[in-house]
Motif scaffolding. Sequence first.
Motif, PDB file in Angstrom:
ATOM      1  N   ASN A   1       0.817  -1.211   0.000  1.00 15.57           N
ATOM      2  CA  ASN A   1       0.000   0.000   0.000  1.00 15.57           C
ATOM      3  C   ASN A   1       0.860   1.273   0.000  1.00 15.57           C
ATOM      4  O   ASN A   1       0.564   2.241  -0.705  1.00 15.57           O
ATOM      5  CB  ASN A   1      -0.907  -0.043   1.242  1.00 15.57           C
ATOM      6  CG  ASN A   1      -1.992   0.995   1.184  1.00 15.57           C
ATOM      7  OD1 ASN A   1      -1.713   2.176   1.327  1.00 15.57           O
ATOM      8  ND2 ASN A   1      -3.226   0.578   0.978  1.00 15.57           N
ATOM      9  N   ARG A   2       1.934   1.245   0.768  1.00 16.65           N
ATOM     10  CA  ARG A   2       2.796   2.437   0.883  1.00 16.65           C
ATOM     11  C   ARG A   2       3.441   2.774  -0.466  1.00 16.65           C
ATOM     12  O   ARG A   2       3.467   3.924  -0.895  1.00 16.65           O
ATOM     13  CB  ARG A   2       3.866   2.159   1.953  1.00 16.65           C
ATOM     14  CG  ARG A   2       4.829   3.283   2.164  1.00 16.65           C
ATOM     15  CD  ARG A   2       5.721   3.027   3.367  1.00 16.65           C
ATOM     16  NE  ARG A   2       6.965   3.751   3.240  1.00 16.65           N
ATOM     17  CZ  ARG A   2       8.047   3.271   2.653  1.00 16.65           C
ATOM     18  NH1 ARG A   2       8.047   2.053   2.158  1.00 16.65           N
ATOM     19  NH2 ARG A   2       9.131   3.997   2.564  1.00 16.65           N
ATOM     20  N   HIS A   3       3.967   1.760  -1.142  1.00 15.40           N
ATOM     21  CA  HIS A   3       4.606   1.998  -2.429  1.00 15.40           C
ATOM     22  C   HIS A   3       3.586   2.431  -3.480  1.00 15.40           C
ATOM     23  O   HIS A   3       3.867   3.283  -4.331  1.00 15.40           O
ATOM     24  CB  HIS A   3       5.362   0.743  -2.881  1.00 15.40           C
ATOM     25  CG  HIS A   3       6.647   0.541  -2.132  1.00 15.40           C
ATOM     26  ND1 HIS A   3       7.252  -0.681  -1.988  1.00 15.40           N
ATOM     27  CD2 HIS A   3       7.426   1.418  -1.454  1.00 15.40           C
ATOM     28  CE1 HIS A   3       8.358  -0.542  -1.273  1.00 15.40           C
ATOM     29  NE2 HIS A   3       8.482   0.720  -0.934  1.00 15.40           N
ATOM     30  N   ALA A   4       2.397   1.832  -3.406  1.00 16.58           N
ATOM     31  CA  ALA A   4       1.326   2.216  -4.344  1.00 16.58           C
ATOM     32  C   ALA A   4       0.960   3.687  -4.129  1.00 16.58           C
ATOM     33  O   ALA A   4       0.727   4.426  -5.095  1.00 16.58           O
ATOM     34  CB  ALA A   4       0.104   1.324  -4.123  1.00 16.58           C
TER      35      ALA A   4
ATOM     36  N   ASN B   1      -7.907   2.393   2.601  1.00 14.72           N
ATOM     37  CA  ASN B   1      -7.639   0.953   2.574  1.00 14.72           C
ATOM     38  C   ASN B   1      -8.393   0.183   1.502  1.00 14.72           C
ATOM     39  O   ASN B   1      -8.685  -1.001   1.668  1.00 14.72           O
ATOM     40  CB  ASN B   1      -7.921   0.321   3.947  1.00 14.72           C
ATOM     41  CG  ASN B   1      -6.763   0.552   4.890  1.00 14.72           C
ATOM     42  OD1 ASN B   1      -5.612   0.651   4.450  1.00 14.72           O
ATOM     43  ND2 ASN B   1      -7.059   0.670   6.165  1.00 14.72           N
ATOM     44  N   ALA B   2      -8.719   0.857   0.407  1.00 11.12           N
ATOM     45  CA  ALA B   2      -9.323   0.135  -0.717  1.00 11.12           C
ATOM     46  C   ALA B   2      -8.271  -0.818  -1.309  1.00 11.12           C
ATOM     47  O   ALA B   2      -7.069  -0.621  -1.113  1.00 11.12           O
ATOM     48  CB  ALA B   2      -9.798   1.122  -1.773  1.00 11.12           C
ATOM     49  N   ASN B   3      -8.735  -1.840  -2.038  1.00 15.04           N
ATOM     50  CA  ASN B   3      -7.830  -2.810  -2.653  1.00 15.04           C
ATOM     51  C   ASN B   3      -6.937  -2.115  -3.699  1.00 15.04           C
ATOM     52  O   ASN B   3      -7.432  -1.448  -4.603  1.00 15.04           O
ATOM     53  CB  ASN B   3      -8.678  -3.916  -3.305  1.00 15.04           C
ATOM     54  CG  ASN B   3      -7.822  -4.931  -4.011  1.00 15.04           C
ATOM     55  OD1 ASN B   3      -7.348  -4.676  -5.113  1.00 15.04           O
ATOM     56  ND2 ASN B   3      -7.622  -6.057  -3.385  1.00 15.04           N
ATOM     57  N   THR B   4      -5.625  -2.286  -3.539  1.00 19.49           N
ATOM     58  CA  THR B   4      -4.664  -1.563  -4.392  1.00 19.49           C
ATOM     59  C   THR B   4      -4.892  -1.833  -5.873  1.00 19.49           C
ATOM     60  O   THR B   4      -4.958  -0.925  -6.687  1.00 19.49           O
ATOM     61  CB  THR B   4      -3.222  -1.985  -4.012  1.00 19.49           C
ATOM     62  OG1 THR B   4      -3.062  -1.797  -2.620  1.00 19.49           O
ATOM     63  CG2 THR B   4      -2.208  -1.168  -4.751  1.00 19.49           C
ATOM     64  N   ARG B   5      -5.040  -3.119  -6.215  1.00 16.05           N
ATOM     65  CA  ARG B   5      -5.190  -3.464  -7.630  1.00 16.05           C
ATOM     66  C   ARG B   5      -6.451  -2.838  -8.222  1.00 16.05           C
ATOM     67  O   ARG B   5      -6.429  -2.293  -9.325  1.00 16.05           O
ATOM     68  CB  ARG B   5      -5.219  -4.989  -7.759  1.00 16.05           C
ATOM     69  CG  ARG B   5      -5.691  -5.472  -9.117  1.00 16.05           C
ATOM     70  CD  ARG B   5      -4.623  -6.223  -9.831  1.00 16.05           C
ATOM     71  NE  ARG B   5      -5.018  -6.521 -11.186  1.00 16.05           N
ATOM     72  CZ  ARG B   5      -4.664  -7.616 -11.812  1.00 16.05           C
ATOM     73  NH1 ARG B   5      -3.934  -8.513 -11.195  1.00 16.05           N
ATOM     74  NH2 ARG B   5      -5.001  -7.808 -13.059  1.00 16.05           N
ATOM     75  N   LEU B   6      -7.560  -2.920  -7.467  1.00 18.46           N
ATOM     76  CA  LEU B   6      -8.820  -2.367  -7.970  1.00 18.46           C
ATOM     77  C   LEU B   6      -8.727  -0.854  -8.138  1.00 18.46           C
ATOM     78  O   LEU B   6      -9.249  -0.303  -9.115  1.00 18.46           O
ATOM     79  CB  LEU B   6      -9.976  -2.711  -7.020  1.00 18.46           C
ATOM     80  CG  LEU B   6     -10.387  -4.185  -6.988  1.00 18.46           C
ATOM     81  CD1 LEU B   6     -11.549  -4.386  -6.028  1.00 18.46           C
ATOM     82  CD2 LEU B   6     -10.765  -4.679  -8.385  1.00 18.46           C
ATOM     83  N   VAL B   7      -8.054  -0.198  -7.202  1.00 19.74           N
ATOM     84  CA  VAL B   7      -7.895   1.259  -7.290  1.00 19.74           C
ATOM     85  C   VAL B   7      -7.154   1.618  -8.575  1.00 19.74           C
ATOM     86  O   VAL B   7      -7.569   2.504  -9.331  1.00 19.74           O
ATOM     87  CB  VAL B   7      -7.122   1.810  -6.054  1.00 19.74           C
ATOM     88  CG1 VAL B   7      -6.675   3.248  -6.281  1.00 19.74           C
ATOM     89  CG2 VAL B   7      -7.985   1.734  -4.808  1.00 19.74           C
ATOM     90  N   PHE B   8      -6.074   0.888  -8.860  1.00 19.05           N
ATOM     91  CA  PHE B   8      -5.278   1.215 -10.048  1.00 19.05           C
ATOM     92  C   PHE B   8      -5.980   0.835 -11.343  1.00 19.05           C
ATOM     93  O   PHE B   8      -5.905   1.559 -12.329  1.00 19.05           O
ATOM     94  CB  PHE B   8      -3.886   0.573  -9.943  1.00 19.05           C
ATOM     95  CG  PHE B   8      -2.911   1.438  -9.207  1.00 19.05           C
ATOM     96  CD1 PHE B   8      -2.156   2.392  -9.875  1.00 19.05           C
ATOM     97  CD2 PHE B   8      -2.787   1.348  -7.833  1.00 19.05           C
ATOM     98  CE1 PHE B   8      -1.276   3.221  -9.188  1.00 19.05           C
ATOM     99  CE2 PHE B   8      -1.917   2.165  -7.141  1.00 19.05           C
ATOM    100  CZ  PHE B   8      -1.158   3.105  -7.818  1.00 19.05           C
TER     101      PHE B   8
END
Length: 333
Positions: free
Chosen positions: A238-241, A306-313
Amino acid sequence: MWEEIVGHRDIIISLQNLLQRSQCPHAFLFLGPQGVGKFKVAETFAAGILCHEHEAPCGKCACCQAVRQGKNLDLMVIEPDGANIKIEQIRALKHQAAMTSYSGYCRVCIIDGADRMTQEAANSLLKLLEEPPSNFIMILTAVSQNKILPTLQSRTIIYKFQPLVYDQLLTILTARGFDKQQAAANARISGGSVGEAIELFDPEIASLRRTALAMLTTVPQGLDSIWEQAQLIDKLDNRHAAFILKFLVCFVRDCVMLNLGSAYQEFIINQDVKNEMQDICTAWTKEQCVCAYDIIKEAHKALQGNANTRLVFESLLIQLHDILQGGNIVCQL
Ligand SMILES: [Zn+2]
């Protein structure tokens, strides 16, 4: 030692005035963004309390030198053990607080990251603040005021630290020997945090900046390329995203500046990759960049929630693709 600190002049003058009085309040709370120098100010203030010289802190005596080296036995530093400051750490502090100082004068404790105390630790610390031992001074630092118990806040003198301005950050970074052009970019991207500006020199974080740039270049190439990019993001924490989103915001902002013409060139943050951004601007109009800016900001908020990283991107990249296709996303211009 004060002269080594860049910025925060009003706070420093106030603390210097306190040092000249015979009585010093027993608890302080330093609030402000991460990495702006709260700990450095707390440590210097602690040296001022412990140093016996006339102009304390002198920075030269054995006491000040020991503070600098983290070896002054009358200065205790508590920081999160893992994610939190735990009750065992506060219990150990209470035990030490009850002992007399090594110099026979005073003891100081810095609780760095007081907003990361567990509930039990905070309640335990409250008792110490309610009945402070004599000659014992506590300095708490925190980013989030709302994560500090109001009853705890009311027993401290609060100082609010502001983000550093660009020139102050650049002075600190160049004094530490960092490359000037990269320091200039990092100082602007960091938003006033020395800690984050320095973190941006980390090769791993710097590579995320290249990833963000590649992402903007990829969007016009179509959905297949977007899925490939989303798969890369899937491997990041999450931090790197969040860093990638931060870089994207800066790049898109710069693209708006580039599109506005030569009068705005000096305001470009990422001067070191200006040529690559010029290429991106051939695919993105000013209006599309403004739309993209809003959408990336929203994605950043979603990630912080805290949304899902992949879905956000995935959602972000599809929306950016839609903007370029003249899709039906409505933005306030
Ligand atoms: Zn000294």
